[in-house]
Design an enzyme around this catalytic site. Structure first.
Site, mmCIF file in Angstrom:
data_model
loop_
_atom_site.group_PDB
_atom_site.id
_atom_site.type_symbol
_atom_site.label_atom_id
_atom_site.label_comp_id
_atom_site.label_asym_id
_atom_site.label_seq_id
_atom_site.Cartn_x
_atom_site.Cartn_y
_atom_site.Cartn_z
ATOM 1 N N VAL A 66 -38.684 -9.331 -21.916
ATOM 2 C CA VAL A 66 -37.785 -10.241 -22.901
ATOM 3 C C VAL A 66 -37.826 -9.666 -24.057
ATOM 4 O O VAL A 66 -37.142 -10.345 -25.128
ATOM 5 C CB VAL A 66 -38.409 -11.585 -22.829
ATOM 6 C CG1 VAL A 66 -38.202 -12.372 -21.435
ATOM 7 C CG2 VAL A 66 -39.597 -11.804 -23.272
ATOM 8 N N ASN A 92 -39.851 -19.169 -19.982
ATOM 9 C CA ASN A 92 -41.418 -19.495 -20.086
ATOM 10 C C ASN A 92 -42.261 -18.499 -20.575
ATOM 11 O O ASN A 92 -43.256 -18.207 -20.571
ATOM 12 C CB ASN A 92 -41.539 -19.773 -18.572
ATOM 13 C CG ASN A 92 -42.993 -19.917 -18.324
ATOM 14 O OD1 ASN A 92 -43.876 -20.703 -18.460
ATOM 15 N ND2 ASN A 92 -43.634 -18.597 -17.461
ATOM 16 N N SER A 145 -45.771 -25.721 -26.176
ATOM 17 C CA SER A 145 -47.263 -25.644 -26.506
ATOM 18 C C SER A 145 -47.636 -26.879 -27.219
ATOM 19 O O SER A 145 -47.074 -27.399 -28.208
ATOM 20 C CB SER A 145 -47.918 -24.497 -26.909
ATOM 21 O OG SER A 145 -49.193 -24.478 -27.200
ATOM 22 N N TYR A 158 -49.082 -17.154 -32.535
ATOM 23 C CA TYR A 158 -48.741 -18.029 -31.386
ATOM 24 C C TYR A 158 -48.244 -19.438 -32.000
ATOM 25 O O TYR A 158 -47.005 -19.890 -31.375
ATOM 26 C CB TYR A 158 -49.839 -18.023 -30.457
ATOM 27 C CG TYR A 158 -49.566 -18.941 -29.361
ATOM 28 C CD1 TYR A 158 -49.184 -18.278 -28.108
ATOM 29 C CD2 TYR A 158 -49.966 -20.289 -29.133
ATOM 30 C CE1 TYR A 158 -48.645 -18.985 -26.838
ATOM 31 C CE2 TYR A 158 -49.861 -21.030 -27.996
ATOM 32 C CZ TYR A 158 -49.272 -20.468 -26.792
ATOM 33 O OH TYR A 158 -48.695 -20.916 -25.782
ATOM 34 N N ALA A 159 -49.140 -20.088 -32.752
ATOM 35 C CA ALA A 159 -48.583 -21.490 -33.082
ATOM 36 C C ALA A 159 -47.273 -21.667 -33.811
ATOM 37 O O ALA A 159 -46.624 -22.253 -33.643
ATOM 38 C CB ALA A 159 -49.646 -21.998 -33.932
ATOM 39 N N LYS A 162 -44.262 -21.059 -31.588
ATOM 40 C CA LYS A 162 -44.204 -22.188 -30.481
ATOM 41 C C LYS A 162 -43.620 -23.203 -31.402
ATOM 42 O O LYS A 162 -42.957 -24.258 -30.789
ATOM 43 C CB LYS A 162 -45.478 -22.625 -29.681
ATOM 44 C CG LYS A 162 -45.894 -21.602 -28.753
ATOM 45 C CD LYS A 162 -44.731 -21.378 -27.500
ATOM 46 C CE LYS A 162 -45.550 -20.582 -26.590
ATOM 47 N NZ LYS A 162 -44.739 -20.546 -25.244
HETATM 48 N N1 LIG Z 1 -51.995 -21.881 -19.890
HETATM 49 C C1 LIG Z 1 -51.723 -22.778 -20.987
HETATM 50 O O1 LIG Z 1 -52.861 -23.564 -21.340
HETATM 51 C C2 LIG Z 1 -50.516 -22.890 -21.848
HETATM 52 C C3 LIG Z 1 -50.512 -23.928 -22.559
HETATM 53 C C4 LIG Z 1 -49.271 -24.146 -23.612
HETATM 54 C C5 LIG Z 1 -48.281 -23.155 -23.034
HETATM 55 N N2 LIG Z 1 -48.242 -22.313 -22.231
HETATM 56 C C6 LIG Z 1 -47.036 -21.288 -22.052
HETATM 57 O O2 LIG Z 1 -46.851 -21.179 -20.734
HETATM 58 C C7 LIG Z 1 -46.091 -20.137 -20.585
HETATM 59 C C8 LIG Z 1 -46.605 -19.464 -19.343
HETATM 60 O O3 LIG Z 1 -48.001 -18.849 -19.684
HETATM 61 P P1 LIG Z 1 -49.147 -19.182 -18.584
HETATM 62 O O4 LIG Z 1 -50.061 -19.865 -19.131
HETATM 63 O O5 LIG Z 1 -48.493 -18.961 -17.308
HETATM 64 O O6 LIG Z 1 -49.850 -17.393 -18.934
HETATM 65 P P2 LIG Z 1 -49.582 -16.209 -17.957
HETATM 66 O O7 LIG Z 1 -50.135 -16.299 -16.571
HETATM 67 O O8 LIG Z 1 -50.336 -15.125 -18.699
HETATM 68 O O9 LIG Z 1 -48.046 -15.962 -17.855
HETATM 69 C C9 LIG Z 1 -47.443 -15.318 -18.819
HETATM 70 C C10 LIG Z 1 -46.210 -14.916 -18.097
HETATM 71 O O10 LIG Z 1 -45.340 -14.347 -19.327
HETATM 72 C C11 LIG Z 1 -44.881 -13.092 -18.817
HETATM 73 N N3 LIG Z 1 -44.553 -12.141 -19.986
HETATM 74 C C12 LIG Z 1 -45.377 -11.840 -20.932
HETATM 75 N N4 LIG Z 1 -44.841 -10.780 -21.878
HETATM 76 C C13 LIG Z 1 -43.610 -10.676 -21.250
HETATM 77 C C14 LIG Z 1 -42.460 -9.789 -21.490
HETATM 78 N N5 LIG Z 1 -42.597 -9.056 -22.744
HETATM 79 N N6 LIG Z 1 -41.323 -10.072 -20.759
HETATM 80 C C15 LIG Z 1 -41.225 -10.675 -19.841
HETATM 81 N N7 LIG Z 1 -42.131 -11.445 -19.392
HETATM 82 C C16 LIG Z 1 -43.503 -11.494 -20.076
HETATM 83 C C17 LIG Z 1 -45.871 -12.526 -17.817
HETATM 84 O O11 LIG Z 1 -45.314 -11.542 -16.817
HETATM 85 P P3 LIG Z 1 -45.338 -9.915 -17.140
HETATM 86 O O12 LIG Z 1 -46.650 -9.492 -17.639
HETATM 87 O O13 LIG Z 1 -45.316 -9.608 -15.654
HETATM 88 O O14 LIG Z 1 -44.109 -9.435 -17.742
HETATM 89 C C18 LIG Z 1 -46.473 -13.557 -17.271
HETATM 90 O O15 LIG Z 1 -45.487 -14.070 -16.172
HETATM 91 C C19 LIG Z 1 -46.191 -19.497 -21.878
HETATM 92 O O16 LIG Z 1 -45.054 -19.270 -22.657
HETATM 93 C C20 LIG Z 1 -47.304 -19.919 -22.625
HETATM 94 O O17 LIG Z 1 -47.289 -19.687 -24.166
HETATM 95 C C21 LIG Z 1 -49.388 -22.018 -21.394
#
Ligand SMILES: NC(=O)c1ccc[n+]([C@@H]2O[C@H](COP(=O)([O-])OP(=O)(O)OC[C@H]3O[C@@H](n4cnc5c(N)ncnc54)[C@H](OP(=O)(O)O)[C@@H]3O)[C@@H](O)[C@H]2O)c1
Length: 254
Positions: A66, A92, A145, A158-159, A162
């Protein structure tokens, strides 16, 4: 929401190779949507597409960084070609490197903004063009977030990204309402995934769990209600809102 309520719709989910995005893709597919699943790790996407196919759904894996605007355009084109015009976008993809503010260098700042904010922006623009072209409108859901609303030490870029995503949600909702495109956000609290595991399992993470009013971290299924509500027609008069799904955490986070 009844299973099958998204039948015939095409959903593009970024960051579907792990964690919450993987879960969102499976839930949307189970509810009838054809899903384009995009991220950099193709092997994970292919495995997920296989699972969705086995369960009777339709999924197309798409290689996407992305941070690369040309790749975003190509991903939208491939989605349209293989599955039809986009009706639902789940913005996402995200990264959350941990660093104290004085040690954040330009490279880290740019990387976080490119993925979490600029990537989401261009993705939304391109998906909106697809929706407008098809004359059908659609639903864009930005994964924000609890840190869109609050701050925590060690996560400044990050904050900021978001919080920007939250304003982006409102700004796009305002401009695109006339195209019948709704733009909303979900603000998850803390969920154990690759992005958060190390922190949540640390002593500080365990202390934080006790400070959450519901006294636990989230499970991916906790997000299903907000996801399906915003993706489908039950929310057809809802746009520009943020739904926190965090066990009450944003009320009390210091
Ligand atoms: N887990 C939490 O507690 C939490 C809380 C609030 C918000 N969120 C948000 O939820 C979303 C998903 O996070 P998650 O918790 O599921 O963590 P995660 O398992 O690390 O997932 C992050 C996803 O983003 C993708 N990504 C990262 N860099 C990318 C790039 N340059 N191009 C395309 N895709 C990319 C990764 O895929 P690849 O590495 O395969 O590209 C992965 O599928 C994020 O936006 C995160 O900020 C998570």
């Amino acid at each position: 929401m009844t299973e099958g309520s998204l039948t015939g719709r095409t959903a593009l989910i970024t960051g579907a190779s792990s964690g919450l995005g993987r879960h969102f893709a499976a839930v949307l597919a189970r509810n009838g949507a054809k899903v384009a699943i995009a991220a950099r790790r193709m092997e994970n996407l292919e495995a997920l597409a296989g699972e969705i196919g086995k369960n009777g759904g339709q999924a197309v894996p798409i290689s996407l960084d992305v941070a690369d605007p040309a790749a975003i355009r190509a991903a939208v084109e491939k989605t349209e070609q293989d599955l039809g015009p986009i009706g639902i976008l789940i913005n996402n993809s995200g990264i959350a490197p941990s660093e104290s503010a004085l040690d954040v260098d330009e490279e880290l700042w740019d990387r976080v903004m490119d993925v979490n904010l600029k990537g989401a922006w261009i993705m939304a623009q391109e998906a909106a063009r697809s929706m407008i072209g098809a004359g059908q409108g659609g639903s864009i859901i930005n994964i924000a977030s609890v840190l869109s609303l609050r701050v925590q030490k060690g996560t400044a870029p990050y904050a900021v990204s978001k919080a920007g995503l939250l304003q982006m949600t409102k700004a796009l909702a305002l401009e695109w309402a006339r195209f019948n495109i709704r733009v909303n956000a979900i603000a998850p609290g803390y969920f154990e995934t690759d992005i958060s595991r190390a922190f949540l399992q640390s002593e500080a993470g365990q202390r934080m769990a006790k400070a959450i009013p519901q006294r636990r971290f989230g499970e991916p299924e906790d997000l299903d209600g907000a996801l399906l509500f915003l993706a489908g027609d039950s929310s057809k008069y809802v746009t520009g809102v943020l739904i926190p799904v965090d066990g009450g955490h944003n009320m009390v986070l210091a």
